[in-house]
Motif scaffolding. Structure first.
Motif, PDB file in Angstrom:
ATOM      1  N   LEU A 450      36.492  -7.564  54.349  1.00  0.00           N
ATOM      2  CA  LEU A 450      35.505  -8.611  54.615  1.00  0.00           C
ATOM      3  C   LEU A 450      34.143  -7.961  54.754  1.00  0.00           C
ATOM      4  N   LYS A 451      33.125  -8.581  54.161  1.00  0.00           N
ATOM      5  CA  LYS A 451      31.745  -8.155  54.352  1.00  0.00           C
ATOM      6  C   LYS A 451      30.972  -9.312  54.985  1.00  0.00           C
ATOM      7  N   VAL A 452      30.032  -8.961  55.879  1.00  0.00           N
ATOM      8  CA  VAL A 452      29.247  -9.973  56.596  1.00  0.00           C
ATOM      9  C   VAL A 452      27.771  -9.603  56.507  1.00  0.00           C
ATOM     10  N   ALA A 453      26.980 -10.534  55.946  1.00  0.00           N
ATOM     11  CA  ALA A 453      25.524 -10.377  55.893  1.00  0.00           C
ATOM     12  C   ALA A 453      24.903 -11.399  56.834  1.00  0.00           C
ATOM     13  N   LEU A 454      23.925 -10.973  57.605  1.00  0.00           N
ATOM     14  CA  LEU A 454      23.305 -11.828  58.606  1.00  0.00           C
ATOM     15  C   LEU A 454      21.933 -12.328  58.145  1.00  0.00           C
ATOM     16  N   ASP A 455      21.621 -13.549  58.543  1.00  0.00           N
ATOM     17  CA  ASP A 455      20.320 -14.161  58.273  1.00  0.00           C
ATOM     18  C   ASP A 455      19.765 -14.645  59.605  1.00  0.00           C
ATOM     19  N   GLY A 456      18.911 -13.814  60.209  1.00  0.00           N
ATOM     20  CA  GLY A 456      18.378 -14.152  61.520  1.00  0.00           C
ATOM     21  C   GLY A 456      17.261 -15.191  61.449  1.00  0.00           C
ATOM     22  N   ILE A 457      17.259 -16.087  62.408  1.00  0.00           N
ATOM     23  CA  ILE A 457      16.180 -17.076  62.541  1.00  0.00           C
ATOM     24  C   ILE A 457      15.275 -16.675  63.703  1.00  0.00           C
ATOM     25  N   HIS A 458      15.848 -16.537  64.879  1.00  0.00           N
ATOM     26  CA  HIS A 458      15.111 -16.007  66.020  1.00  0.00           C
ATOM     27  C   HIS A 458      15.279 -14.491  66.111  1.00  0.00           C
ATOM     28  N   ALA A 459      16.458 -13.986  65.714  1.00  0.00           N
ATOM     29  CA  ALA A 459      16.689 -12.542  65.657  1.00  0.00           C
ATOM     30  C   ALA A 459      16.043 -11.977  64.398  1.00  0.00           C
ATOM     31  N   GLU A 460      16.010 -10.661  64.290  1.00  0.00           N
ATOM     32  CA  GLU A 460      15.455 -10.008  63.104  1.00  0.00           C
ATOM     33  C   GLU A 460      16.124 -10.554  61.842  1.00  0.00           C
ATOM     34  N   LYS A 461      15.362 -10.641  60.762  1.00  0.00           N
ATOM     35  CA  LYS A 461      15.783 -11.368  59.558  1.00  0.00           C
ATOM     36  C   LYS A 461      17.143 -10.932  59.035  1.00  0.00           C
ATOM     37  N   HIS A 462      17.397  -9.597  59.001  1.00  0.00           N
ATOM     38  CA  HIS A 462      18.679  -9.101  58.504  1.00  0.00           C
ATOM     39  C   HIS A 462      19.641  -8.741  59.633  1.00  0.00           C
ATOM     40  N   GLY A 463      19.279  -9.156  60.848  1.00  0.00           N
ATOM     41  CA  GLY A 463      20.170  -8.919  61.976  1.00  0.00           C
ATOM     42  C   GLY A 463      20.178  -7.506  62.476  1.00  0.00           C
ATOM     43  N   LEU A 464      19.128  -6.716  62.201  1.00  0.00           N
ATOM     44  CA  LEU A 464      19.111  -5.330  62.667  1.00  0.00           C
ATOM     45  C   LEU A 464      19.342  -5.271  64.172  1.00  0.00           C
ATOM     46  N   GLY A 465      20.280  -4.429  64.575  1.00  0.00           N
ATOM     47  CA  GLY A 465      20.621  -4.302  65.984  1.00  0.00           C
ATOM     48  C   GLY A 465      21.640  -5.311  66.472  1.00  0.00           C
ATOM     49  N   SER A 466      21.919  -6.328  65.677  1.00  0.00           N
ATOM     50  CA  SER A 466      22.954  -7.292  66.052  1.00  0.00           C
ATOM     51  C   SER A 466      24.332  -6.691  65.785  1.00  0.00           C
ATOM     52  N   ARG A 467      25.353  -7.341  66.332  1.00  0.00           N
ATOM     53  CA  ARG A 467      26.717  -6.855  66.166  1.00  0.00           C
ATOM     54  C   ARG A 467      27.593  -7.923  65.545  1.00  0.00           C
ATOM     55  N   VAL A 468      28.535  -7.454  64.733  1.00  0.00           N
ATOM     56  CA  VAL A 468      29.535  -8.334  64.141  1.00  0.00           C
ATOM     57  C   VAL A 468      30.905  -7.839  64.575  1.00  0.00           C
ATOM     58  N   THR A 469      31.690  -8.723  65.177  1.00  0.00           N
ATOM     59  CA  THR A 469      33.050  -8.400  65.595  1.00  0.00           C
ATOM     60  C   THR A 469      34.020  -9.261  64.806  1.00  0.00           C
ATOM     61  N   VAL A 470      35.048  -8.640  64.264  1.00  0.00           N
ATOM     62  CA  VAL A 470      36.062  -9.344  63.480  1.00  0.00           C
ATOM     63  C   VAL A 470      37.410  -9.170  64.160  1.00  0.00           C
ATOM     64  N   VAL A 471      38.128 -10.292  64.303  1.00  0.00           N
ATOM     65  CA  VAL A 471      39.490 -10.277  64.833  1.00  0.00           C
ATOM     66  C   VAL A 471      40.421 -10.686  63.701  1.00  0.00           C
ATOM     67  N   ALA A 472      41.322  -9.762  63.311  1.00  0.00           N
ATOM     68  CA  ALA A 472      42.241 -10.030  62.195  1.00  0.00           C
ATOM     69  C   ALA A 472      43.411  -9.066  62.284  1.00  0.00           C
ATOM     70  N   GLY A 473      44.600  -9.539  61.936  1.00  0.00           N
ATOM     71  CA  GLY A 473      45.772  -8.677  61.899  1.00  0.00           C
ATOM     72  C   GLY A 473      46.084  -8.005  63.212  1.00  0.00           C
ATOM     73  N   GLY A 474      45.745  -8.651  64.339  1.00  0.00           N
ATOM     74  CA  GLY A 474      46.011  -8.081  65.647  1.00  0.00           C
ATOM     75  C   GLY A 474      45.004  -7.041  66.084  1.00  0.00           C
ATOM     76  N   GLN A 475      43.931  -6.836  65.308  1.00  0.00           N
ATOM     77  CA  GLN A 475      42.902  -5.862  65.669  1.00  0.00           C
ATOM     78  C   GLN A 475      41.571  -6.562  65.930  1.00  0.00           C
ATOM     79  N   ARG A 476      40.766  -5.915  66.754  1.00  0.00           N
ATOM     80  CA  ARG A 476      39.421  -6.387  67.054  1.00  0.00           C
ATOM     81  C   ARG A 476      38.457  -5.255  66.714  1.00  0.00           C
ATOM     82  N   MET A 477      37.619  -5.449  65.690  1.00  0.00           N
ATOM     83  CA  MET A 477      36.762  -4.393  65.155  1.00  0.00           C
ATOM     84  C   MET A 477      35.304  -4.815  65.249  1.00  0.00           C
ATOM     85  N   MET A 478      34.444  -3.859  65.562  1.00  0.00           N
ATOM     86  CA  MET A 478      33.034  -4.164  65.785  1.00  0.00           C
ATOM     87  C   MET A 478      32.156  -3.251  64.940  1.00  0.00           C
ATOM     88  N   ARG A 479      31.084  -3.822  64.394  1.00  0.00           N
ATOM     89  CA  ARG A 479      30.085  -3.062  63.658  1.00  0.00           C
ATOM     90  C   ARG A 479      28.697  -3.431  64.183  1.00  0.00           C
TER      91      ARG A 479
END
Length: 581
Positions: A450-479
């Motif tokens: 899975l790839k996730v691209a962010l579009d910030g409105i109040h946050a920075e436009k590309h989400g710089l410094g934001s975090r994405v967490t994915v829960v799948a297959g019994g795992q919880r992963m953060m970027r």
């Protein structure tokens, strides 16, 4: 005893070949049309690369600094190749300068990503003290850039600058900057910088903490925010080490054992200040810090930092909330003697855990009295059963004896896996192998992604410094979305990438925007790019890739063989688990 040894050998063989089967890269540098090498201005200062989408066509492009050579703007041709579009781009002004690091962000929030390039001096006549202004180029949206250095108040910031990174430390949506500076004065030639002479440099340098004033100018807020450190700066990266929703700052210094160590500055947002906390956090490393790759390798919800160094790197693992970091490089199988620069965390084989690429290279000329060495790249793969990292660079085809410097990860062909580019330095004296920049295509994918691209409105436009967490297959992963210096003088893709193994559904995608606001999506498909707009806006999903990959079948067969040996020789397993003597 004989059976147990046989089991151990078979176990290791199967595990290693499982990794070998999973991770494989192909050097496609020539086929991709890349011809680049970084040429140094005296000494050992290397160059960087930046991943960005210049023309908003959905394919990631590259900007490579050249040092004494010209920079390159490589536009992705959507077929696995690049075209150097530097000439006629408006970036030609950089030819006057010795360029070093590079990063990107949408500085004025007009929908087009802009470039910031650090310099150490101008070309031509040598200055007694090398220094110059850094360069800001605004993307005009037609494939060209406009020099905005003076317009944004940056022309008077003369320095010997190295690494740079964008972030949003005041959480107002406008990307701010941290720039590392190496020194203010030095009497000798850079080729003679070493342990003995570095302490005699007249002045180490402060960095720049550049506050974005509503997309119209930058102001140096270094002292305003309580920063007062100096050092041989290789830059700093914005990262939320304490999970409080704002961006802290990890500052990297060269010659930390002779001058100033690394610093960790806790962001006190909404107060306009930082506090130095590196000692209590255990991150006041007195080393030659070149970068700090960011990744949550153990999926415990706290970021870990792999810090590259001369001789022995540091793998600084979080102890959890309010607990210090500890170095686990040696115990996790990473305790190799290297001279390392760039480093990048990614799940290259899509098995659900992070792997680590490390770009190595001799100083050339050496500033250490240890002769000439050839250092090849490392690729560490985490093996869940063994609980250790294994270096599989040679088996994976990504080894290189060039003089490695910056490195970046991105998805060249939008096929869902992460490819690697390594900036290599041109040799300044006789060198036994070619040393040119390499592009390695990832041909190892076998699991879902899975790839996730962010579009910030109040946050920075590309989400710089934001975090994405994915829960799948019994795992919880953060970027964490990279704003630069999560590799030496370089910026990785701003698109978060996750390997999902055999998971066929993503239970939830959680975005923690810079500033702390959370947004949750549930029940998402695999093998797609999600574009998530802040405040629950529209989510654009690519058509899932449903191609079957037979690597899962091969891995399953290997697992059955291992299980059979395990059940037939439990005593051998018990002996294998004992510590070596």
């Amino acid at each position: 005893m004989k059976n147990s040894r046989l089991f151990a050998a078979l176990f290791i063989f199967l595990i290693y070949n499982k990794i070998d089967a999973q991770i494989h890269f192909t050097d496609i540098t020539a086929a991709a049309g890349i011809k680049h090498e970084f040429a140094v201005y005296d000494g050992m200062f290397g160059g960087g690369a930046c991943v960005l989408d210049v023309n908003n066509d959905g394919f990631e492009d590259l900007y490579l600094t050249g040092g004494m050579n010209d920079d390159q703007l490589l536009l992705n041709q959507k077929d696995g190749t690049f075209k150097n579009s530097f000439e006629g781009s408006g970036l030609e002004l950089s030819k006057k300068y010795v360029t070093e690091g590079v990063t990107s962000a949408d500085v004025n929030r007009d929908g087009w990503v802009d470039l910031f390039i650090t310099t150490i001096t101008t070309k031509g006549e040598r200055k007694p003290v090398p220094r110059a202004e850094n360069l800001l180029f605004l993307n005009t949206g037609d494939g060209k850039f406009k020099d905005a250095t003076k317009d944004y108040g940056l022309e008077d910031l003369y320095s010997f600058s190295t690494g740079c990174s964008f972030g949003d430390f005041n959480c107002d949506g406008w990307p701010d900057l941290y720039v590392g500076n190496y020194f203010l004065d030095y009497d000798g030639p850079l080729t003679e910088i070493n342990d003995a002479t570095i302490v005699n440099a007249s002045k180490t340098a402060e960095g720049y903490l550049l506050l974005n004033k509503n997309g119209k100018a930058f102001k140096d807020a270094y002292s305003d925010y309580g920063l007062n450190h100096r050092g041989f700066g290789f830059g700093g990266l914005f990262t939320d080490y304490d999970n409080d929703g704002d961006q802290d700052l990890l500052v990297l210094h060269d010659f930390g054992y002779k001058a100033k160590p690394n610093y960790l500055l806790r962001n006190n947002f909404p107060d306009k200040s930082f506090t130095y906390v590196e000692k209590e956090a255990g991150l006041d490393l007195r080393i030659n810090a070149m970068t700090a790759a960011v990744g949550d390798y153990d999926n415990n919800g706290f970021m870990d930092y792999y810090v590259t160094n001369i001789k022995f790197n540091r793998f600084m693992v979080s102890g959890g909330k309010d607990k210090p970091y500890s170095d686990k490089a040696e115990e996790m199988g990473m305790g190799f003697f290297t001279i390392s620069w760039g480093a990048n965390w990614a799940d290259f084989d899509h098995d659900g855990d992070l792997d680590l690429f490390v770009a190595n290279g001799d100083l050339n000329p050496n500033c250490q009295p240890m002769g000439d060495f050839l250092f090849e790249n490392n690729l560490y793969s985490l093996n869940d059963r063994m609980g250790m990292f294994m270096d599989v660079a040679r088996a994976a085809g990504i080894q290189d004896f060039g003089i490695g410097r910056g490195s970046v990860i991105f998805d060249l062909e939008n096929d869902g896996d992460m490819d690697v580019l390594v900036v290599n330095q041109k040799a300044v004296k006789n060198y036994p192998v070619p040393s040119v920049t390499h592009l390695y295509r990832n041909d190892s994918t076998y699991g879902n992604w899975l790839k996730v691209a962010l579009d910030g409105i109040h946050a920075e436009k590309h989400g710089l410094g934001s975090r994405v967490t994915v829960v799948a297959g019994g795992q919880r992963m953060m970027r964490e979305i990279d704003g630069g210096m999560s590799s030496h003088l370089s910026q990785n893709s701003t698109i978060a990438h996750f390997g999902l193994g055999n998971a066929t559904t993503v239970d939830s995608v959680i975005v923690t925007w810079s500033g702390g606001k959370r947004q949750v999506l549930t029940g998402q498909g695999v093998n797609q790019l999600l574009r998530i707009k802040e405040e629950g806006g529209a989510v654009v999903q690519a058509e899932p890739d449903k191609k079957f990959n037979t690597r899962w079948l091969l891995v399953g067969i290997a697992a059955i063989v291992i299980l059979g040996v395990f059940l037939g020789n439990r005593r051998g397993v018990d002996q294998l688990s004992q510590p070596p003597h």
